[in-house]
Design an enzyme around this catalytic site. Structure first.
Site, short mmCIF file in Angstrom:
data_model
loop_
_atom_site.label_atom_id
_atom_site.label_comp_id
_atom_site.label_asym_id
_atom_site.label_seq_id
_atom_site.Cartn_x
_atom_site.Cartn_y
_atom_site.Cartn_z
CB SER A 543 -5.34 -5.85 1.02
OG SER A 543 -4.97 -4.87 0.01
CG ASP A 628 -3.91 -9.50 -6.21
OD1 ASP A 628 -3.84 -8.15 -6.50
OD2 ASP A 628 -4.05 -9.56 -4.87
CG HIS A 660 -6.66 -7.39 -3.82
ND1 HIS A 660 -5.54 -7.53 -3.68
CD2 HIS A 660 -7.10 -6.63 -3.09
CE1 HIS A 660 -4.81 -7.03 -2.63
NE2 HIS A 660 -6.03 -6.42 -2.38
#
Length: 693
Positions: A543, A628, A660
């Site tokens: 991320s 995601d 994600h």
């Protein structure tokens, strides 16, 4: 939007006899290494629930099956002192949301029926299971009123029109007609939203069910992570508080302004009790005497990582007080003491997450702390608190805390962990480029020998404002990483909670700035250690950690020998228009890239990792999930293509069925195996030589 609650025509079905039960794996470890397979074999202990008479603790344990590519959670019960632990269920599907009812004689829980979750009830010994709800689309969560005469259930309602709603003559058309933002969220196309449905409950069935937000196009609880913690019953069961952000489309995408709504069961009226409070208001909790409501509140609209304050409202006068006005840390969870005179809470501070108490005068005291993160709060009337905690080298177990003494109650994973040698965790204080002292966790391999040299991995945290405390992760597990022979460097760089609001907030509008210099400071500091192989240091993260890896790839001055980026932001201009929660992009990046007069935004976009690809020269592994919708998989594909076009050694692992995170057991093992294969190839010269044979 349709808000009618449809009741399933079929009655609760019994489970198929041939359904396979996922149970505790029989894993034998002979080499003492805490491997990926050992990680997956652990029992995952979930939140304890104390019985009304405070003699029993109900809890869950989940196990994963790599072979079945699935997991299952069963329920257990033990005495409040940890003795006489018993398994209550052994079923092929998970029991969730379990609570005591009927004075502790029964347990209510969620369990699948005809493919969707319903509310079930069973005796406290696990016998006489029966389904008590018939919600066609299933129940996502429930909370029974204190008098046990009512229940609020979370169920999905239709939100968007389908092609067939507009053009009934096109029954096979699959296109989505979209006219506003927030058409996708986290890992789904938004076609349904959750609503709270209220029903009468007599222990045998749920009847007279209705939607208390009928015809309102808003979520309650808020997606993607909201659950039953978004609801609170008043002690007299006459009122219910729920959390909602009553916005849709672009307004929803731009705002974090949620509120607490007080619903009166008799008049069926709703009142906003936090109107004018502009940030996230969440996690309402009534005091046991009914005089107060406490909740977590953020101040600023659009800032999802703002300081979480503890607010208390006097129910008689409506007066609101910020108990944490003079306390400079962000709060994770709260629970009232039995006498309603103070609250317990959890908060990260100085790299760990202790348990605290706070009085109605704002006085804060430490209840329990150590080199660990506390994870839940269940107070008892005698002053004990039932809780869980974990660390970088130990998963969650259940504990009892009283007068500073911590007693372990469960040992779910003792047998497995006794077969391995765990790494050692220590902390270093690193001086940053602007003269600050930064706590950096260092995880040393098992049987560490300071006379040897070890390859190292810099861990880059995501969020970007999630704590690098003593967390235990089933994706980024430091114990597994160190057990593969690596020294892990985990800095609490700028932007992380636990070191005051200024440290936490600094990263917003400064992507590619001071926090990156913090990372490099930690690496340079650790390279001076005699046991670090300075020629073989990698960097890995997900991320915002993936953003960090991409940025470092173009700005590291030969410090790193390889990189791994999962679900990272590569091109911030693309990210600004691809993501769903625009409040995040606006707050953290400063605004849109087309606003040339916005100096903060222009600095953010000038620091986009893709701007530095011309300096990429170091091998990089890229992984991403195609579900995601927070950071689209196209970000990873762009980065991979850029590396290959630059002639940089690169590999990409794409998951068509993950979001994600990487959640499916076999995908989790695949990710870990590719992760360590890449690290070993580039950071362990002997592994590369062996691979070439």
């Amino acid at each position: 939007m349709s808000t009618a609650l449809l009741i399933a025509a079929a009655s609760c079905a019994t489970q198929q006899a041939d359904d396979k039960v996922i149970d505790k794996p029989d894993l034998k470890i002979t080499d003492g290494i805490f491997s990926v397979e050992a990680l997956e074999a652990l029992g995952r202990v979930t939140e304890p629930v104390v019985s009304p008479d405070e003699t029993k603790i109900l809890y869950g344990v989940s196990y994963e099956s790599i072979e079945e590519n699935a997991s299952n959670r069963d329920l257990y019960v033990m005495n409040v002192d940890g003795s006489d632990a018993k398994r209550l269920t052994r079923t092929p599907k998970s029991e969730n949301n379990a609570v005591w009812i009927n004075g502790g004689a029964q347990i209510a829980f969620l369990y699948p029926d005809n493919g969707v979750n319903q509310v079930w009830v069973m005796d406290a010994d696990g016998n006489n299971r029966k389904c008590v709800s018939n919600v066609e689309n299933g129940v996502n969560g429930f909370l029974i009123s204190p008098d046990e005469k009512h229940v609020v259930m979370i169920a999905n309602v239709k939100y968007t029109k389908t092609a067939q709603d507009v053009y009934p003559d096109l029954p096979k058309a699959s296109g989505r007609i979209i006219d506003d933002l927030m058409y996708k969220h986290w890992d789904e196309w938004v076609t349904e939203i959750p609503h709270p449905f209220l029903g009468d409950f007599d222990g045998n069935s749920v009847t007279n069910v209705y939607d208390i937000m009928q015809d309102e196009p808003y979520e309650a609880p808020m997606k993607p992570f909201g659950g039953v913690e978004s609801f609170a019953w008043s002690p007299d069961s006459k009122q219910l508080i729920y959390v909602s952000r009553k916005k849709t489309g672009m307004e929803y995408a731009l705002s974090t302004n949620s509120d607490l709504y007080l619903y009166d069961l008799e008049s069926k009226t709703t009142k906003n009790i936090t109107e004018g409070m502009m940030g996230y208001d969440t996690n309402p909790v009534y005091s046991p005497d009914g005089k107060y409501v406490a909740w977590l509140s953020m101040e600023h609209d659009g800032y999802e990582s703002d300081k979480n304050r503890i607010f208390v409202m006097d129910c008689a006068t409506g007066e609101k007080t910020d108990l944490t006005a003079n306390w400079d840390y962000t709060v994770d969870a709260i629970s009232w003491a039995h006498d309603s005179r103070f609250l317990y809470f959890l908060a990260c501070r100085d790299g760990v997450k202790p348990m605290f108490s706070i009085g109605l005068d704002g006085t804060v005291s430490v209840v329990a702390q150590g080199t660990c993160d506390y994870d839940c709060i269940a107070p008892l009337s005698d002053g004990r608190v039932i809780t869980m905690h974990h660390s970088m080298i130990a998963p969650n177990e259940i504990y009892s805390v009283k007068d500073g003494e911590v007693t372990q109650l469960t040992e779910v994973n003792k047998e497995l962990l006794n077969q391995v040698t765990m790494p050692t965790v220590k902390q270093e204080m690193v001086t940053t480029t602007d003269g600050k002292e930064m706590l950096t966790w260092v995880i040393l391999p098992p049987n560490f020998d300071e006379s040897k040299k070890y390859p190292a991995v810099l861990y880059c945290q995501g969020g970007p404002q999630q704590a690098v405390s003593q967390f235990w992760s089933y994706r980024w597990n430091f114990a597994v990483m160190a057990s593969h022979g690596y020294v892990i460097i985990a800095p609490n760089r700028r932007g992380l909670p636990g070191f005051g609001t200024e440290w936490n907030a600094q990263i917003s509008g400064d992507y590619g700035g001071q926090n990156m210099r913090d990372y490099l400071s930690a690496v340079d500091y650790m390279k001076e250690k005699p046991y670090i192989d300075g020629e073989h240091i990698g960097a890995a993260g997900a991320s915002y950690g993936g953003f960090s890896v991409y940025w470092l790839a173009g700005n590291h001055d030969k410090r790193f020998a390889c990189f791994i980026a999962h679900a990272g932001i590569f091109n911030t201009e693309s990210q600004y228009l691809e993501t769903e929660e625009m409040w995040f992009a606006n707050w953290d990046l400063g605004g849109p890239f087309w606003d040339k007069s916005n100096a903060v935004a222009q600095r953010s976009f000038a620091n986009s990792p893709h701007k530095f690809v011309d300096k990429w020269d170091t091998p990089i592994l890229i992984t991403h999930g195609e579900y995601d919708f927070r950071i689209l998989a196209s970000q990873g594909m762009m980065a991979f293509n850029a590396a290959r076009l630059r002639g940089v050694p690169a590999e990409m692992l794409i998951f068509p069925d993950e979001n994600h995170w990487i959640l499916k057991p076999q995908n989790a093992v695949l990710w870990q195996r590719v992760f360590f294969r890449w690290l070993d190839h580039w950071l362990k010269p002997e592994a590369a030589v062996e691979e070439a044979k």
